[in-house]
Design an enzyme around this catalytic site. Structure first.
Site, PDB file in Angstrom:
ATOM      1  N   SER A  59       1.819  26.271  60.364  1.00  0.00           N
ATOM      2  CA  SER A  59       2.163  26.482  58.955  1.00  0.00           C
ATOM      3  C   SER A  59       0.971  26.775  58.053  1.00  0.00           C
ATOM      4  O   SER A  59       1.147  27.263  56.935  1.00  0.00           O
ATOM      5  CB  SER A  59       2.916  25.264  58.413  1.00  0.00           C
ATOM      6  OG  SER A  59       2.066  24.142  58.319  1.00  0.00           O
ATOM      7  N   LYS A 131      -0.735  20.911  53.533  1.00  0.00           N
ATOM      8  CA  LYS A 131      -0.370  22.130  52.811  1.00  0.00           C
ATOM      9  C   LYS A 131      -1.382  22.387  51.701  1.00  0.00           C
ATOM     10  O   LYS A 131      -2.251  21.573  51.409  1.00  0.00           O
ATOM     11  CB  LYS A 131       1.024  21.996  52.180  1.00  0.00           C
ATOM     12  CG  LYS A 131       2.144  21.607  53.128  1.00  0.00           C
ATOM     13  CD  LYS A 131       2.541  22.703  54.083  1.00  0.00           C
ATOM     14  CE  LYS A 131       3.706  22.257  54.966  1.00  0.00           C
ATOM     15  NZ  LYS A 131       4.027  23.274  56.013  1.00  0.00           N
TER      16      LYS A 131
END
Length: 237
Positions: A59, A131
Site C-alpha cells: 500500500s 500511511k
C-alpha cells in the site's frame, strides 16, 4: 631469571581450581549484567524513542516495499505534532485490517514476541498500519481537480515525488472535511490501498510515531520524509 615453583608431581596447588571456578562465575555474572542492561536499554528505546516495523503490504509502494524494515520515531510526537505529508504508523482504528490471523503460539511465538517487544526484532506490524497524512483536523481534502490532483484547503498538491508511478491521485472522487483531532491518510500506492477514502479519518491519538528511515535491506537504505508537497497549504478557515 625467576622460575615459577611447581609442586612435586606437577600438580596445581589445592586452591587453584577454586580460583578458576570463582573467575568463571565472575565472567558469567558480568555477562548476565551486560545482557540484562542491553535488553533494558533496547526496551526503553523501543517504548520511548524509536521502533522498527516490518512493512507487510504494497500500500505504500514505492516509498516502502514489502519486507522493508522502517524506523519510526516516537519522540518526535512528544516534541511536535503530526504534519501533512508525514508517513505515520498508527493502531488499527476500527477494523481497517479486517480479521487477523492469530499470533503464533507455543515457545517459538513467545520468544518472537519477546524479542519484538525489546526491539531486537522488528515489529511485524500486526494491528498497525502505515500511511501518509494528507489532512489534519479542520482541513478540507478533495480529489480530484481538473488537473487530476488532490487538493487540501483549495490548494492543489503535486504528489509526483511519492505516488506510485502509474497511479492517479485517486481512482474515486471524494470531498471530506476532517474533524478536529483526527487525521485523513492515504497510501502512496493509491490503487492498492485501503485508507481514509474507504474507512474515513481517525483520532490522532492512535499514531505510534513517524517513519524516518528504511534501514533494511541495505539496498533500500533511505530517508522517509514529509517532503515539501504540502508547504503552501494554508490553515483551515
Amino acid at each position: 631469571m625467576i622460575e615459577e615453583s611447581v609442586p612435586p608431581g606437577g600438580q596445581e596447588e589445592p586452591g587453584v581450581p577454586k580460583q578458576k571456578e570463582r573467575r568463571g562465575w565472575a565472567i558469567l555474572k558480568e555477562t548476565a549484567i551486560v545482557v540484562v542492561l542491553s535488553l533494558f536499554i533496547a526496551t526503553v528505546v523501543r517504548i520511548f524513542l524509536v521502533q522498527a516495523f516490518l512493512i507487510p503490504s504494497e500500500s505504500m509502494q514505492d516509498t516502502l516495499n514489502i519486507g522493508d524494515r522502517v524506523m519510526v520515531s516516537k519522540i518526535s510526537l512528544r516534541f511536535g505534532e503530526v504534519e501533512r505529508g508525514d508517513v505515520v504508523v498508527f493502531a488499527d482504528p476500527n477494523g481497517w485490517l479486517g480479521p487477523q490471523p492469530e499470533r503464533t503460539g507455543g515457545i517459538g511465538g513467545s520468544i518472537k514476541g519477546f524479542f519484538q517487544f525489546v526491539g531486537v526484532l522488528p515489529d511485524d506490524s500486526e494491528g498497525h498500519l502505515i500511511k501518509r497524512v494528507v489532512g489534519l483536523g479542520g482541513d478540507t481534502v478533495e480529489c480530484c481537480d481538473d488537473d487530476g490532483l488532490l487538493t487540501v484547503n483549495g490548494v492543489p498538491i503535486d504528489e509526483a515525488e511519492y505516488v506510485y508511478p502509474t497511479d492517479a491521485a485517486s481512482q474515486t472522487d471524494f470531498s471530506v472535511t476532517v474533524p478536529d483531532g483526527e487525521l485523513f491518510v492515504l497510501g502512496d500506492h493509491r490503487s492498492n490501498s485501503g485508507d481514509s477514502r474507504i474507512h474515513g479519518s481517525f483520532s490522532d491519538d492512535l499514531v505510534v510515531g513517524k517513519a524516518f528511515a528504511v534501514v533494511w535491506p541495505i539496498s533500500r537504505w533511505s530517508g522517509v520524509s514529509a517532503g515539501d508537497a504540502f508547504d503552501d497549504v494554508p490553515p483551515p478557515e
